[in-house]
Design an enzyme around this catalytic site. Structure first.
Site, mmCIF file in Angstrom:
data_model
loop_
_atom_site.group_PDB
_atom_site.id
_atom_site.type_symbol
_atom_site.label_atom_id
_atom_site.label_comp_id
_atom_site.label_asym_id
_atom_site.label_seq_id
_atom_site.Cartn_x
_atom_site.Cartn_y
_atom_site.Cartn_z
ATOM 1 C CB THR A 114 -0.921 0.056 1.228
ATOM 2 O OG1 THR A 114 -0.131 0.036 2.428
ATOM 3 C CG2 THR A 114 -1.887 -1.110 1.246
ATOM 4 C CD GLU A 115 -1.162 6.929 -0.663
ATOM 5 O OE1 GLU A 115 -0.976 8.137 -0.828
ATOM 6 O OE2 GLU A 115 -2.293 6.400 -0.716
ATOM 7 C CB CYS A 144 1.150 8.008 5.343
ATOM 8 S SG CYS A 144 -0.274 8.044 4.233
ATOM 9 C CG ASP A 172 -5.214 -0.375 9.401
ATOM 10 O OD1 ASP A 172 -4.520 -0.706 8.426
ATOM 11 O OD2 ASP A 172 -4.751 -0.289 10.556
#
Length: 303
Positions: free
Chosen positions: A113-114, A116, A180
């Site tokens: 996933t990306e 952050c 999530d």
């Protein structure tokens, strides 16, 4: 199939080979590599620092050891639901899914996933004790845009576990994203769900009654605001889930709410955590006078 790399680099290797040796493993396509650095860990999965060699960017490598949950098939089902759900979503305030696969040899489920850069909002807020009301409004608008996207999705998606530990931030640009979605519910046109899931401190009273709609996420968002403002998890004065349940179902506010100093913010939170029939939607809250962008915010680029 994912393969582990254990060889030590030698002087004869080319630079690109040396770089690859830093990876603990790579995905089946060879595009993504995983480092040993752990970004976070929960009851179900671990999140490692990863790298997308094709695009030259950091990613989050999420890994689940399936053998740890072999006696509970619902965990795998829930995770696969999260992955399938993430694949369908496209919104700037929702974490992006790039790839996923099952590693049969090592009995792991992996999904990329990306990333952050600044981690989750809970940890970020603790690092920066002085946060203005304007900044919290900016975060709030972004969270609500993400919720609005989920709630108006066809079919409607209820997050059900929104809290500051699964809201993520890129602090250098102030970009906030919801992640999530493992407990999310995809519901039909009547927007009703009937499963008890979530984090007790953030769960709306009707969630305990197992008859609810997407407005439970608005309640959770209100509790996130309490935490953003005070750096305290709601109902932290309670030492058991039973005590939290009694307070929530009786309508008692968490003690942290009394530490919210700004009267406008306090009133806005009260709107979010009100009775279900009076609780506004994400779309309604984005139009609330409290979140309307002022001329001074427009001039300095706030969104």
């Amino acid at each position: 199939m994912t393969r582990n790399i254990y060889k030590m680099p030698s002087a004869s290797h080319e630079t690109s080979d040396q770089d690859r040796e830093a990876f603990v493993e790579v995905d089946p396509s060879g595009r993504f590599g995983r480092y040993s650095d752990l970004l976070g860990a929960g009851a179900v999965k671990k999140v490692y620092r990863g790298f997308d060699q094709e695009e030259g960017r950091d990613v989050a490598w999420n890994q689940v050891k399936l053998r740890n949950f072999s006696d509970d098939p619902t965990v795998l089902k829930r995770l696969l639901s999260e992955i399938e759900l993430l694949q369908t979503l496209e919104n700037e305030n929702i974490i992006v899914l790039y790839s996923f696969w099952m590693d049969v040899e090592n009995t792991t489920l992996n999904f990329i996933t990306e990333a952050c850069a600044s981690g989750n909002l809970r940890d970020y807020r603790k690092k920066h004790r002085r946060v203005s009301l304007k900044a919290m409004k900016n975060w709030s608008r972004q969270i609500l845009r993400g919720l609005e996207y989920l709630h108006t999705h066809e079919p409607c998606i209820i997050h059900r576990d929104l809290n500051c530990s699964n809201i993520f931030i890129n602090g250098n640009i102030g970009k906030v994203k919801i992640g999530d979605l493992g407990l999310a519910a995809v519901v039909g046109k009547n927007h009703a769900a009937h499963t008890l899931l979530g984090t007790p401190e953030y769960m709306a009273p009707e969630l305990y009654e197992e008859d609810y709609n997407e407005l439970v996420d608005i309640y959770s968002f209100g509790m996130c605001l309490v935490e953003m403002a005070t750096m305290e998890i709601p109902y932290s004065e309670c030492d058991s889930i039973a005590k939290i349940y009694r307070k929530v179902t009786s309508g008692a506010m968490p003690q942290a709410f009394n530490k919210v100093n700004d009267p406008e913010l306090k009133a806005f939170i009260e709107r979010c955590i009100g009775q279900p029939r009076a609780r506004p939607s994400a779309s309604d809250l984005l139009q609330d006078p409290f979140l309307v962008i002022t001329s001074s915010e427009e001039s300095d680029g706030s969104t």
